[in-house]
Design an enzyme around this catalytic site. Sequence first.
Site, PDB file in Angstrom:
ATOM      1  N   LYS A 151       0.833  -1.211   0.000  1.00 37.08           N
ATOM      2  CA  LYS A 151       0.000   0.000   0.000  1.00 37.08           C
ATOM      3  C   LYS A 151       0.866   1.259   0.000  1.00 37.08           C
ATOM      4  O   LYS A 151       0.650   2.177  -0.794  1.00 37.08           O
ATOM      5  CB  LYS A 151      -0.918  -0.037   1.229  1.00 37.08           C
ATOM      6  N   SER A 152       1.846   1.320   0.904  1.00 38.06           N
ATOM      7  CA  SER A 152       2.686   2.522   1.003  1.00 38.06           C
ATOM      8  C   SER A 152       3.403   2.800  -0.315  1.00 38.06           C
ATOM      9  O   SER A 152       3.489   3.945  -0.772  1.00 38.06           O
ATOM     10  CB  SER A 152       3.749   2.332   2.089  1.00 38.06           C
TER      11      SER A 152
ATOM     12  N   ASP B 194       1.785  -1.360  11.756  1.00 35.59           N
ATOM     13  CA  ASP B 194       0.485  -1.775  11.217  1.00 35.59           C
ATOM     14  C   ASP B 194       0.169  -3.241  11.526  1.00 35.59           C
ATOM     15  O   ASP B 194      -0.956  -3.694  11.336  1.00 35.59           O
ATOM     16  CB  ASP B 194       0.445  -1.557   9.703  1.00 35.59           C
TER      17      ASP B 194
ATOM     18  N   ARG C  51      -6.416   1.600  17.942  1.00 33.93           N
ATOM     19  CA  ARG C  51      -6.204   0.149  17.822  1.00 33.93           C
ATOM     20  C   ARG C  51      -5.859  -0.514  19.153  1.00 33.93           C
ATOM     21  O   ARG C  51      -6.034  -1.727  19.293  1.00 33.93           O
ATOM     22  CB  ARG C  51      -5.142  -0.142  16.748  1.00 33.93           C
TER      23      ARG C  51
HETATM   24  C1  S3P Z   1       2.472   4.738   6.220  1.00 34.69           C
HETATM   25  C2  S3P Z   1       3.116   4.979   7.397  1.00 34.69           C
HETATM   26  C3  S3P Z   1       2.596   4.519   8.692  1.00 34.69           C
HETATM   27  C4  S3P Z   1       1.569   3.433   8.566  1.00 34.69           C
HETATM   28  C5  S3P Z   1       0.569   3.723   7.486  1.00 34.69           C
HETATM   29  C6  S3P Z   1       1.254   3.930   6.142  1.00 34.69           C
HETATM   30  C7  S3P Z   1       3.047   5.289   4.977  1.00 34.69           C
HETATM   31  O1  S3P Z   1       2.022   5.629   9.358  1.00 34.69           O
HETATM   32  O2  S3P Z   1       0.904   3.218   9.775  1.00 34.69           O
HETATM   33  O3  S3P Z   1      -0.349   2.653   7.359  1.00 34.69           O
HETATM   34  O4  S3P Z   1       2.642   4.861   3.884  1.00 34.69           O
HETATM   35  O5  S3P Z   1       3.923   6.163   5.085  1.00 34.69           O
HETATM   36  P1  S3P Z   1       2.945   6.627  10.221  1.00 34.69           P
HETATM   37  O6  S3P Z   1       4.074   6.941   9.376  1.00 34.69           O
HETATM   38  O7  S3P Z   1       2.133   7.841  10.524  1.00 34.69           O
HETATM   39  O8  S3P Z   1       3.278   5.837  11.451  1.00 34.69           O
END
Ligand code: S3P
Length: 438
Positions: free
Chosen positions: A16-17, A311, A342
């Site tokens: 996803k990221s 996550d 969570r």
């Molecule tokens: C993400 C970073 C994380 C993660 C999120 C996706 C990203 O959040 O929890 O699901 O794509 O950069 P944080 O960076 O705020 O912890």
Amino acid sequence: MKKTPLHGELAVPGDKSISHRSIMLGALAKGTTRVENFLQGADCLSTIDCFRAMGISIENHADQNQVLIHGRGLHGLTAPGSVLDCGNSGTTTRLISGILAAQPFASELTGDASIRKRPMGRIITPLTAMGADISSINGNGCAPLRIRGQRLTGIHYQSPVASAQVKSSVLLAGLYADGTTTVTEPYLSRNHTERMLEGFGAKMTCDGTSASLTPPKELFAQEFAVPGDISSAAYFITAAALIPGSELLIRNVGVNPTRDGILRVYRDMGADISLLNERTVSGEPVADLLIRGSLLHGTAIGGSVIPALIDELPIIAVATCFAEGETVISDATELKVKESNRIAVMTEGLSAMGADVTETEDGMIIRGGRPLKAAVIDSCLDHRIAMSFTIAGLLCGEMPDIRGGDCVRISYPSFYKDLQKIVSGNGMSDKIYFPTCF
Ligand code: S3P
């Protein structure tokens, strides 16, 4: 109850990221970027919609998970005709804000009820320090946000949280700033933005928990393949690791060391997980994971590993209920500001299923080994909560009644289908609850 071992193999959808970032950098690069194995989750589709609204032509061949982004260069975005809707996606909201802060137009960003409760002060503060004009329209530090593009100056930001969303927002603003932009965080968070910026031709210097960007003249279109999402694989890793006799192969999983905390923690707990065929794909470490089931024991989870499994903590909490002895999760206050709180939601749901779980200031204490049973679980429309409790049901042999389970479409639209594939042939299909929408 004797559990039936899981056997087989699968490939989980794209990360996803990384999928979000591929759209963003593809839009800001000159030329056509082709992305393979793009995640067709609702969050990533929100990112596509936002960039289309800013004049970028994006072809999404969803049947092949292939996306073509016809980038218009760093200065090619146009003013959106209406408010940009980020849906449920924190990554979309925070990362796009960094880009919008430097555009020659004004814009507004909003999202669903969950997004409108999540803290945006964490990006408003550093972007304002760079010269941005960004504010929370309702004055509560949350979306909707109003951004009027400005000329920005590079800063060295000492972030109080280890957050890739904060780091990436500041670095993306830094693409347009005068001078170098540096972010230092308390612990290293996922570094996909840094890796991808380099891949698209920017000069990054990364040292420990600091990342510096020298603003490039332009970014160059790429051919890009997204690795499978370890956060999606986590559900099946957990199921297989905890059922003795299981042997599951998950192909093409991203194993970036800023994301592989779940593997480290499960191994500490006694899990048998091997990395096969390790390789680098589009600048990211990738491997096939072979998981063999065994008996796990409790552990302590805190400190620098937390951002590398943030996550996965809901599913790790499930796993520890089935492990022998006590697990203490600490330093995880960030969990309170995700799609749901969570810590509270997992504590409540696992307790309802009969687990021995105590909520603490910054995490949970779980005493494993108690038998779990089905219960009614409110997913709070949080995809990771819905998937975690589905696996809890698989592991205890009784499916909870999960309310709002179709929210898995946010990050893993084919979750129930993949689960069905893994359990069919193991005599467990009849025990699994599949929401009618799937
Ligand atoms: C993400 C970073 C994380 C993660 C999120 C996706 C990203 O959040 O929890 O699901 O794509 O950069 P944080 O960076 O705020 O912890």
